[in-house]
Design a protein around this motif. Structure first.
Motif, short mmCIF file in Angstrom:
data_model
loop_
_atom_site.label_atom_id
_atom_site.label_comp_id
_atom_site.label_asym_id
_atom_site.label_seq_id
_atom_site.Cartn_x
_atom_site.Cartn_y
_atom_site.Cartn_z
N LEU A 61 -19.60 4.46 4.83
CA LEU A 61 -20.67 5.22 4.25
C LEU A 61 -21.96 4.37 3.86
CD1 LEU A 61 -18.37 7.94 2.65
CD2 LEU A 61 -19.71 8.19 4.60
N ASN A 85 -8.82 2.12 16.59
CA ASN A 85 -9.17 2.62 15.21
C ASN A 85 -7.85 3.65 15.20
OD1 ASN A 85 -11.41 4.56 13.55
ND2 ASN A 85 -10.89 2.40 13.18
N ARG A 131 0.85 -1.24 0.04
CA ARG A 131 -0.07 0.07 -0.08
C ARG A 131 1.00 1.36 0.02
NH1 ARG A 131 -4.37 0.36 4.28
NH2 ARG A 131 -4.91 2.07 3.23
N THR A 140 -25.36 9.24 6.66
CA THR A 140 -24.88 10.39 7.56
C THR A 140 -26.11 11.43 8.09
OG1 THR A 140 -24.14 11.68 5.73
CG2 THR A 140 -22.53 10.26 6.89
N PHE A 187 -16.59 -4.26 5.75
CA PHE A 187 -16.53 -2.65 5.14
C PHE A 187 -15.03 -2.12 5.43
CE2 PHE A 187 -20.93 -3.30 6.19
CZ PHE A 187 -21.50 -3.04 5.22
N GLY A 188 -14.03 -2.91 5.75
CA GLY A 188 -12.70 -2.57 5.65
C GLY A 188 -12.20 -2.26 6.91
C1 LIG Z 1 -12.91 4.85 4.97
C2 LIG Z 1 -13.41 5.71 6.30
C3 LIG Z 1 -13.68 4.71 7.05
C4 LIG Z 1 -12.76 6.84 6.75
O1 LIG Z 1 -12.08 7.51 5.84
P1 LIG Z 1 -11.21 8.89 6.11
O2 LIG Z 1 -11.86 9.78 7.11
O3 LIG Z 1 -11.12 9.31 4.70
O4 LIG Z 1 -9.74 8.26 6.82
P2 LIG Z 1 -9.13 8.23 8.25
O5 LIG Z 1 -7.96 8.80 8.17
O6 LIG Z 1 -10.03 8.82 9.41
O7 LIG Z 1 -9.35 6.58 8.67
C5 LIG Z 1 -8.68 5.92 7.73
C6 LIG Z 1 -8.27 4.55 8.63
O8 LIG Z 1 -9.47 4.03 9.21
C7 LIG Z 1 -9.46 2.66 9.26
N1 LIG Z 1 -10.60 2.10 8.51
C8 LIG Z 1 -10.74 1.59 7.08
N2 LIG Z 1 -11.88 1.16 6.91
C9 LIG Z 1 -12.68 1.31 7.96
C10 LIG Z 1 -14.09 1.09 8.38
N3 LIG Z 1 -14.97 0.70 7.47
N4 LIG Z 1 -14.27 1.46 9.88
C11 LIG Z 1 -13.53 1.93 10.36
N5 LIG Z 1 -12.45 2.12 10.24
C12 LIG Z 1 -11.69 2.05 9.06
C13 LIG Z 1 -8.07 2.21 8.76
O9 LIG Z 1 -7.10 1.91 9.85
C14 LIG Z 1 -7.72 3.39 8.01
O10 LIG Z 1 -6.38 3.48 7.93
P3 LIG Z 1 -5.42 3.33 6.68
O11 LIG Z 1 -5.99 3.57 5.40
O12 LIG Z 1 -4.10 3.75 6.90
O13 LIG Z 1 -5.30 1.59 6.71
C15 LIG Z 1 -14.94 6.20 5.71
O14 LIG Z 1 -15.62 6.54 6.88
C16 LIG Z 1 -15.05 7.05 4.51
O15 LIG Z 1 -15.19 6.63 3.61
N6 LIG Z 1 -15.05 8.38 4.80
C17 LIG Z 1 -15.29 9.05 3.63
C18 LIG Z 1 -15.72 10.47 4.03
C19 LIG Z 1 -16.93 11.00 4.07
O16 LIG Z 1 -17.56 11.32 3.05
N7 LIG Z 1 -17.45 11.09 5.41
C20 LIG Z 1 -18.60 11.64 5.48
C21 LIG Z 1 -18.57 12.29 6.95
S1 LIG Z 1 -20.10 13.27 7.53
#
Ligand SMILES: CC(C)(COP(=O)(O)OP(=O)(O)OC[C@H]1O[C@@H](n2cnc3c(N)ncnc32)[C@H](O)[C@@H]1OP(=O)(O)O)[C@@H](O)C(=O)NCCC(=O)NCCS
Length: 239
Positions: free
Chosen positions: A171, A94, A38, A175, A80-81
């Protein structure tokens, strides 16, 4: 990378990581081949280094918590990962990163979600709020002075993310179906979806770099909607 323990919040242990401080070679060497795979996909060296530092810090922190050497920790990803530990699966954790800052949350026996966002101008806040926030949250944002809106928007965003990450469903949950508010308070949140009901303890806090941070812990889950079936957690009140 520098790991600093923060005060606990929502009964979760928390660490902040400075991702731009060079990690020790031993910490870097603990990453698995999958993590290196990665890391190699990042185009920019700085992003790659930050990813490596975040995962080295996660391994080091979990190793100290469960006693397994950092390089021997194995991770599994839920539907969901959401990563979990293969051994010591009762130790829930987390990770979240935002530019040079990462947060790690660890909790015993209850699912946890954490989110960090550096405070920055958010020119697209109104459009994002229209897509992701509830009517009450959008109304609360609109009432604020413009100078206070970026902070309030990011507070709400991190609070939603922490809840979604605690459930592990990402997601796939709407939300706009649950309120977390735009104020960084502590409260109980209820998420109702087609898969069931989850109640969470939610708290916001600021780390030393001024980032907005939120942590959520699952209190009770009435259906198997979480990444892994939770052990029976007694319903508890959250103040
Ligand atoms: C992928 C997601 C879990 C978080 O993404 P993010 O906020 O971009 O990234 P963060 O840095 O907070 O978290 C990433 C880490 O969460 C963990 N993670 C991955 N999938 C996960 C899941 N389904 N649930 C919880 N944790 C998760 C991993 O450890 C990841 O780290 P890595 O990529 O280094 O392995 C998801 O919530 C997402 O896609 N969010 C998109 C943003 C959005 O539209 N948010 C709406 C908020 S109102």
């Amino acid at each position: 990378m520098t790991i600093t323990q923060l005060p606990s919040s929502a009964q979760c242990r928390l660490w902040q990581v400075d991702l731009d401080a060079t990690p020790a070679p031993q910490a870097v060497a603990s990453l698995s081949e999958a993590e290196w795979e990665r890391a190699r996909r990042f185009v920019f060296r700085r992003d790659r280094n930050r990813f490596v530092a975040a995962h080295a810090a996660l391994r080091e922190t979990l190793s100290a918590q469960c006693g397994i050497p950092a390089s021997l920790l194995e991770f599994d990803n839920g539907a969901f990962g959401k990563p979990t530990l293969v051994e010591h699966a009762q130790l829930r954790f987390n990770l979240s990163h935002s530019q040079s800052v990462a947060l790690i949350a660890v909790c015993d026996e209850a699912e946890v979600g954490v989110d960090v966002e550096l405070l920055r101008p958010m020119p697209d806040a109104a459009a994002l709020a229209a897509s992701y926030f509830t009517e009450a949250e959008r109304h609360a944002l609109a009432q604020l002075e413009p100078s206070a809106r970026d902070r309030a928007f990011l507070a709400c965003w991190t609070r939603k993310e922490a809840c979604l990450k605690a459930t592990g469903m990402g997601l796939s949950v709407d939300t706009r179906s649950f309120d977390v508010g735009v104020v960084p308070d502590s409260r109980e949140v209820k998420i109702t979806s087609a898969d069931g009901v989850v109640r969470l303890a939610l708290s916001s806090f600021h780390d030393v770099q001024g980032a907005l941070c939120a942590v959520a812990r699952v209190l009770i889950c009435e259906e198997a909607v979480v990444v892994q079936r939770l052990p029976a957690v007694e319903s508890e009140t959250y103040a």
